[in-house]
Each structure stands twice: as C-alpha cells, then as structure tokens.
Scaffold this active site. Structure first.
Site, short mmCIF file in Angstrom:
data_model
loop_
_atom_site.label_atom_id
_atom_site.label_comp_id
_atom_site.label_asym_id
_atom_site.label_seq_id
_atom_site.Cartn_x
_atom_site.Cartn_y
_atom_site.Cartn_z
N ASN A 26 0.87 -1.18 0.00
CA ASN A 26 0.00 0.00 0.00
C ASN A 26 0.90 1.23 0.00
OD1 ASN A 26 -1.81 2.05 0.51
ND2 ASN A 26 -2.12 1.50 2.66
N HIS A 75 -9.37 0.81 4.86
CA HIS A 75 -8.09 0.98 5.56
C HIS A 75 -8.32 1.89 6.78
CE1 HIS A 75 -3.97 2.24 6.41
NE2 HIS A 75 -3.58 1.15 5.76
N GLU A 78 -6.73 4.28 7.93
CA GLU A 78 -6.53 5.72 7.68
C GLU A 78 -7.78 6.32 7.02
OE1 GLU A 78 -2.77 5.33 5.65
OE2 GLU A 78 -1.86 4.71 7.54
N GLU A 124 -5.34 -5.44 10.41
CA GLU A 124 -4.35 -4.38 10.61
C GLU A 124 -4.60 -3.67 11.93
OE1 GLU A 124 -2.34 -3.24 6.72
OE2 GLU A 124 -3.93 -1.81 7.09
N SER A 130 3.58 -2.49 10.12
CA SER A 130 5.04 -2.45 10.27
C SER A 130 5.73 -3.75 9.89
CB SER A 130 5.42 -2.03 11.70
OG SER A 130 4.93 -0.72 11.97
C1 PEP Z 1 -0.58 -0.11 5.77
O1 PEP Z 1 -0.51 1.00 5.24
O2 PEP Z 1 -1.55 -0.84 5.53
C2 PEP Z 1 0.50 -0.52 6.67
C3 PEP Z 1 0.41 -1.70 7.25
O3 PEP Z 1 1.53 0.35 6.85
P1 PEP Z 1 2.97 0.03 7.52
O4 PEP Z 1 3.47 -1.26 6.92
O5 PEP Z 1 3.81 1.20 7.17
O6 PEP Z 1 2.74 -0.12 8.98
#
Ligand code: PEP
Length: 244
Positions: free
Chosen positions: A4, A90, A92, A162, A208
């Site tokens: 992503n 997501h 965000e 997530e 992460s």
């Molecule tokens: C994401 O954007 O779905 C995500 C998991 O970001 P990151 O890997 O940077 O934590």
C-alpha cells in the site's frame, strides 16, 4: 503479498520502482503480488507490470457506477485501466475520512460487482487493545460490515487484519498476537458463513511488516500473507518481503 503506497510516489517514481522491482520478483511464483499506488499512477503501474505476475490495486473504490460523487473513483473506471484489486476500509480511511463498516460493505459489494478483488481491512485501536476489547471490536467490524455479503460474494474477498497501533509505527504485532486476532476473525467467519468459508478465507497481516520480521509472521499458519505500507515503497525491501 501486497503493498500500500498510500499518498507516495509520482508516475515517474512508479515506473522507476517497477524497473527495479520486476527482476527481483521474476521467479517469485509462490505468491500473488499486488501493489496499490495512488490513483494518478494506476494506469502507468498497470503498463509497467505488463507481462509479469504483479497485479495493481487501488486504495479505495466508489460504491456507485457513476454519478455526482466528487472525489470518488468507481469500479468500471478501475477496470478500464486494468486494476484488479482494491483496498477497502483501511484504518486511515476510517480515521481521517469517515469510512464506516456500512460504507465498507457498500464498497466491497461494488468492487465484487465490477470484478475487482477487495482487500478489506479491519483492526483495533491501541486503546481498544489496552482496554481488552480487541475481540469485540473485530467482531463488530465484521458483523456490521462484510457479514452483510452473500456466501458467494464472501468467497471472493481477502481480509487484512491491521491493528491500528501497528500501522506506520514500527511496532509490529508479535506473531502470536497477530495469529490470535486472525483466529478471532476466522471464528466470526465460521459462525456466519460456515466452516469451509472459515478455512478458506485468506487473512493478511498488516502493521510495520519488514524484511526482518516477515519470516516469523509468515511462519504462523494463520497468516496467509501481508499488507505492507512503508516497506513497500522500496523495491529491494519489498522484494525481500515477497521472497521471505
Ligand atoms: C498499511 O498501510 O496498511 C500498513 C500496514 O503500513 P505500515 O506497513 O507502514 O505499517
């Protein structure tokens, strides 16, 4: 293995990424690879991966076919440029743009109608984990959202777990924490759609993920793949995640 890119990279940077990335994953036939760039780079990205097994996804999808929905991009428009996947819900989008379980369901139904494979995200916030309500939050996101799909529709989606506290923070869920959450989600799926659906649903872990931690995460039988933000922006780093 999905990436992503959030609000990063120009069209030129997208092409440069795939020039480096393609040869690094040429032989990685053990998995599906999906990268989700910003909307402005989708057509260029589709072009840049032609002839490879890399697929391109959007980071959202509108629920209507067309109409007065300023700022939305619909399934037929994504289809027209060769996009095959879409991230939906997501955290965000939920946190900053008012996405709800109900709108997630509508977007997921629309994606399926247009032959776009939905990667539907759910996950708890830090205060919810610390307050001991993770299971209830995951259950509620599932019940109010994608539990509204038909059995046939549900068979065509992918879920991404997530935990919000792990996204972009450098704090990964331990493999045990992630596997536990995946078991909770799978139990919800079994309860609603039956045992076979629970066994078959693919659940990705996101938060992460890095070249250093991907192996231990993927060693969990519960974890079917990963959704990667930050580390998917760098071709060698994302290639080493794919080739864990
Ligand atoms: C994401 O954007 O779905 C995500 C998991 O970001 P990151 O890997 O940077 O934590």
């Amino acid at each position: 293995m999905s990436g992503n890119w959030k609000m990063y990279k120009t069209p030129a940077e997208t092409i440069a990424f795939f020039e480096k990335f393609r040869p690094l994953v040429e032989k990685s036939e053990h998995c599906e690879i999906v990268i989700c760039p910003p909307f402005t780079n989708l057509a260029g990205a589709v072009d840049a991966v032609k002839g490879s097994h890399i697929r391109i996804g959007a980071q959202n999808i509108g629920w209507a076919r067309e109409g007065a929905f300023t700022g939305e991009i619909s399934g037929p428009k994504l289809n027209a440029v060769g996009v095959t996947h879409a991230i939906i819900g997501h955290s965000e989008r939920r946190q900053y743009f008012g996405e709800t379980d109900e709108s997630v369901l509508k977007r997921t139904q629309a994606a399926l109608e247009w032959g776009v494979l939905p990667i539907v995200c759910i996950g708890e916030r830090l205060e919810e984990r610390e307050g001991g309500t993770t299971e209830a939050v995951l259950a509620s996101q599932f019940q109010k959202g994608i539990a509204g799909l038909s059995e046939q529709q549900f068979a065509r989606i992918v879920i991404a777990y997530e935990p919000v506290w792990a996204i972009g923070t450098g704090k990964t869920a331990t493999p045990d924490i992630a596997a536990d959450a995946h078991r909770t989600i799978r139990a919800q799926v079994r309860g609603k759609f039956g045992k076979d659906a629970g066994d078959a649903i693919r659940i990705l872990y996101g938060g992460s993920v890095s070249p250093e931690n991907v192996k231990t995460l993927m060693a969990q039988p519960e974890i079917d793949g990963v959704l990667v933000g930050g580390k998917s922006l760098d071709a060698p780093a994302f290639a080493s995640i794919v080739n864990f």
